[in-house]
Scaffold this active site. Structure first.
Site, mmCIF file in Angstrom:
data_model
loop_
_atom_site.group_PDB
_atom_site.id
_atom_site.type_symbol
_atom_site.label_atom_id
_atom_site.label_comp_id
_atom_site.label_asym_id
_atom_site.label_seq_id
_atom_site.Cartn_x
_atom_site.Cartn_y
_atom_site.Cartn_z
ATOM 1 N N ARG A 35 0.822 -1.222 0.000
ATOM 2 C CA ARG A 35 0.000 0.000 0.000
ATOM 3 C C ARG A 35 0.851 1.265 0.000
ATOM 4 N NH1 ARG A 35 -3.416 3.198 3.904
ATOM 5 N NH2 ARG A 35 -5.384 3.679 2.842
ATOM 6 N N ILE A 61 -7.201 7.723 -1.079
ATOM 7 C CA ILE A 61 -7.175 6.261 -1.104
ATOM 8 C C ILE A 61 -8.021 5.799 0.077
ATOM 9 C CG2 ILE A 61 -5.020 6.220 0.238
ATOM 10 C CD1 ILE A 61 -4.239 3.659 -1.169
ATOM 11 N N SER A 62 -8.912 4.853 -0.138
ATOM 12 C CA SER A 62 -9.818 4.398 0.924
ATOM 13 C C SER A 62 -9.051 3.702 2.033
ATOM 14 C CB SER A 62 -10.864 3.440 0.357
ATOM 15 O OG SER A 62 -11.691 4.075 -0.583
ATOM 16 N N GLN A 63 -9.632 3.730 3.240
ATOM 17 C CA GLN A 63 -8.994 3.038 4.355
ATOM 18 C C GLN A 63 -8.953 1.543 4.067
ATOM 19 O OE1 GLN A 63 -12.622 4.094 6.946
ATOM 20 N NE2 GLN A 63 -11.667 2.431 8.088
#
Length: 218
Positions: A35, A61-63
């Protein structure tokens, strides 16, 4: 930053598995995909924390937990044909590719589309194809899809995306009447004309901009 593999294992154990995600393929993929290669350099020391992070162009960016929840809800299998709407920096597309899916990404902002392509190659996922365009219209030339992931909040379910689902295919999308909060839905195509819908949780995503979504970002 500690060893990134150790960081990922910690992320998966504390933030994902502990919160109820049990799909072995999702857990394995998120333990492997780096990530930190999909966030801005100044945010890399936060890459494995359970929160969204800025990726430029006003997007995030999503969790990790939300990415895992959406991937699990899509029931991705090796060989699944997946459309990723709002590809952003490419992280969710990489996770689905690691799960064995054939992924096509659509990103509205050309700068992010180019960055996603570079990130995916650098992270080891060169087979993911990313196109710049209006994600609310899907990608009809490659339809139907077994799964469609939408990483932006829509005022309603975009008709083209529902139409581009295979029979039995799943669409996971945040939808709601305001830009501030949505409900994450899983829509399953039952037949040519029938769909079922189930709520997963309340979420807040950036708005889905396009012909079948919000008309502007304000």
């Amino acid at each position: 930053m500690k060893d990134d593999h150790e960081e990922r294992l910690h992320m998966v154990d504390r933030q994902i598995r502990a919160r109820g995600i049990s799909d072995a393929a999702v857990l394995a993929a998120m333990s492997k995909v780096p990530r930190h290669l999909f966030v801005l350099s100044e945010s890399r020391h936060h890459a494995y924390e359970d929160r969204p992070l800025p990726i430029g162009c006003g997007q995030t960016i999503s969790q990790p937990y939300i990415v895992a929840l959406m991937c699990e809800a899509l029931k991705i299998e090796p060989g699944s044909r997946v459309l990723d709407i709002g590809t952003g920096s490419g992280y969710a597309a990489a996770v689905m590719a690691e799960m064995g899916a054939k992924v096509i990404g659509i990103e509205r902002k050309s700068e992010l589309a180019d960055r996603a392509k570079a990130n995916l190659v650098r992270a080891g996922y060169p087979t993911v194809r990313v196109h710049c365009g209006d994600g609310t219209l899907g990608y009809p030339q490659e339809a139907p899809f077994d799964a469609i992931m939408v990483a932006a909040g829509s005022p309603a379910l975009p008709g083209p995306l529902k139409d581009q689902l295979a029979i039995g295919g799943r669409l996971v999308i945040p939808a709601g009447p305001t830009r501030r909060q949505q409900q994450l839905l899983r829509v399953t195509r039952l037949s040519e004309t029938e769909y079922s819908s189930e709520p997963l949780c309340d979420v807040t995503f950036v708005p889905l901009i396009g012909e079948e979504g919000w008309k502007d970002a304000s």
